[in-house]
Every structure is written in C-alpha cells, then in structure tokens.
Enzyme design. Sequence first.
Site, PDB file in Angstrom:
ATOM      1  CB  SER A 100      -0.944  -0.046   1.205  1.00  0.00           C
ATOM      2  OG  SER A 100      -1.895   0.978   1.150  1.00  0.00           O
ATOM      3  CG  ASP A 239      -2.795   4.086  -1.385  1.00  0.00           C
ATOM      4  OD1 ASP A 239      -3.533   3.919  -2.376  1.00  0.00           O
ATOM      5  OD2 ASP A 239      -2.831   3.346  -0.387  1.00  0.00           O
ATOM      6  CG  ASP A 241      -3.002  -0.517  -2.287  1.00  0.00           C
ATOM      7  OD1 ASP A 241      -3.078   0.653  -1.872  1.00  0.00           O
ATOM      8  OD2 ASP A 241      -3.592  -1.472  -1.751  1.00  0.00           O
ATOM      9  CG  ASP A 243      -6.226   0.751  -0.591  1.00  0.00           C
ATOM     10  OD1 ASP A 243      -5.409   1.684  -0.484  1.00  0.00           O
ATOM     11  OD2 ASP A 243      -6.152  -0.305   0.082  1.00  0.00           O
TER      12      ASP A 243
END
Length: 443
Positions: A100, A239, A241, A243
């Site tokens: 992440s 960010d 990833d 999400d």
Amino acid sequence: MTRVFGTDGVRGAVGQWPMTPEFVLKLGWAAGKVLGDHGRRRVLIGKDTRVSGYMFESALEAGFAAAGVDVRLLGPMPTPAIAYLTRTLRASAGVVISASHNPYADNGVKFFSSHGEKLPDAVEDEIQAMIDQPLEVIDNRRLGKADRIEDAPGRYIEFCKSTVPSGMMLSGLRIVVDCAHGATYQVAPRVFAELGAEVEVIGAGPDGFNINEGVGSTHPEAVRSAVLASNADLGVAFDGDGDRVVMVDAGGNVRDGDELLYVIAAGRIQQGYAGGVVGTQMSNLGLERAVRGLGCPFLRAKVGDRYVHEALKREQWLLGGESSGHLLCLDRHSTGDGIIAALQVLAEMARQGKSLGELLEPMDILPQELINVHIDRPVSLEDPAVASAVKAAESRLADRGRVLLRPSGTEPLIRVMVEGESADEVRAVAEELADAVRAHAAG
C-alpha cells in the site's frame, strides 16, 4: 507459529520473515488448500509496482499450483480492481501483492473473498493453521496452471466509469492525477480522460523503487504544487495500491478522507440516503459534527478499513472511511477504491454545479496533530507514565478535543493524535504525549 495476518493481510520488510520467497510460497500453498476446499479452484493475482512483486508473484503462483489451484495473473493493478475482477470473473479468491502506502522495501500479501471483500477472520485462521502443516504437492495430474488476463485494465476502467451517472462528463475540467508511481498508473489517467477531463499526470513512471516516494496521497504537496502551477481545477492523488485518495481544490487546499467522505455523504443524503456513516477513532470531530448536523447517524470503528467495513455491514449502511482517504461506498463497490471515491466527489460537483471548496463550506475541520513515534520494540500504552500523560492531556482539553494513542497495524510506530479547537494547544499537547511515548520506548 506467530500469527502472520494483521489488519490488512501479511506485510513486512522484503527478505525478512514473513516476506521471504520461502514463506510466501508456503502461504500460497496453504491458501490454495483452504480456498480450494471452499469451492472453485481458481485465484487471481495482482500486484503494485514494487520490484519485489515479481519474486512474490512467482512464489505465490508456485504455491497455488502445488495445491492444485489455477492462477490468473493480472500484473500491476489497483487493489480494488483485483477485488472487482475476483467477483466478476467468479474466482474463488483474489490475491494482492502490495504494501500500500509503505516504501518500496516493504511488501505484503492480502486476500479477497469470491465476493470481493476481505477474507473473514475464520478463513484467515484456517490458512494460518495450514501454514504449520508440511507442504505436500498434489498429484501431478491435478497441478494448477497459470495464464494471464490481458484485458484486465480495460475491464476495470469501464467499471469505474459505470459508477457515475451515464451522462456525466468532465469536459472543461483540468485535473492533475498523481499515481504515486504505483498500481493506478495505467488506469487512473484513462478513467478521467475518457470522462472528458483534461488530464495532467504526475507520479506515473514506476521503476520498481520509487513507489510512494515524494508523491501520492502520503505526499500531497506534489499534486498541490502541480495544481497551482498549472492553474488546474482539481488534483487527485492515490497511494501505491490505489485504495486511498486525497484531493486538492483549485485554491491548493489539500482535502483528506474526512472531507471527501462528507461531500459524498451530504450528496447521498440530499438524494434520499437513509443510512448512517462510519468513521474511525482518527476521524476528525468536525466530520462527526457535520454529518450529525445533516440528521445522519455517525459511528466510529477501530482504525482500519476492515473494521469500517464490518461496522457498515453490521448496521446495513453504505458509506464510511478513514481520514487517510480509504473510503467505502458500498453502493458502488465491495471495498475501498480511490478512483471510485474521487469519481463520487466529482459527480457531486457536477450535480450541484459547485467547486470542491464550495461543497465543503458547511464543514468545520478542527485542528488535528498526528505524530508518528518510531519504536524499536513493543511499547505498552498502559505504562503508568504514558497513561498519566494521556490523563493530563484529556483533562487539559476537557470537552474541547480528543486524544488517541494507538500502535500502527502496518509499521513500527505509535500514532499520537490530538485534536481540539486551538491549533497551538493541540500541537503542544501532542508533543508532550509523543515525548512521553519516546521516553517509555527508550527505557
């Protein structure tokens, strides 16, 4: 074995347990054994842009194959895209290789169920128990196979666009899109461009090492500078990833997840939404006051999108999120999605004919200070010196603010959060608490 699953899957420094090739291969095998017993024997694997993703992708593929599970590889794709494709392609599970918002030297593995939701604790417990068993390769005639889904980006882009009114166009808007050199770099710019916006892209040159480095939602100064330099109407930063999302308005003001959640919730309420909103312990008191002011219930969950999702399902509500920008619109997607959340804000701007700043005028954000205290060993927040400092801070703020200390679920940090009506007082109280934690950690 120590439990490997945290609030967001398995995560750690690459090359250190549990993020080693050997362990991730065993994790894939264990997950394959458990998930195979739950139904279809096919999983999707996606990843962000970290260089270690290649290694862990191969390890997971081998582990699943040894357990007799077929693998379909997606390549670099946002985490919520993998959740969506898992559901629509009828896979038994989706696997994401990502840490992440963490730097490139970290990585992780997280799982989605066949419904595109985080795995229930009970299934994680089964996988954990299976990890302790010897790895046995299934009969050769039943070994899993692997192939690659080439049209995955296009499928997800069309899904994102379907979450806003069919006639909505972003023509006339200049938007800066910051992809954090991460998983959204292929899809996010296309989503906004195909909806008619003039798009300026930054943070879309991943090299395996620069994910989240000085860009993205954890470094909004980059998109803010680009918005002001190009006189853009809006900035959107994801960010690594994809999400999480934060946005920047035309005046250069960074708008976090609390503010974006308010815009989405206020719009839904105007259109008849009768449910409530779930925030977290970190959500600004201004969000709670603004939502309640609209006649809408507001609950706080523990920090982590897993807990927000659990509260929403329990209450049968649809809207929730974190100040970090992880927002859930369960009437649009089964999990938090940065692109879809940004589109919901843009849909409200279009519906009401207002700028982001104008939509946020009814909301008063209280000054909030967050200090991340690095720790080299576990720290008890029940320590008398720390507890005494917290009690003193709460007495000083009384009913004018809040204090929260909590360990990070993904990094070796204690997060010290203080909010109140005076920025100077909030900053002073936060520093005092951070010093108390540092002193305890050093002792």
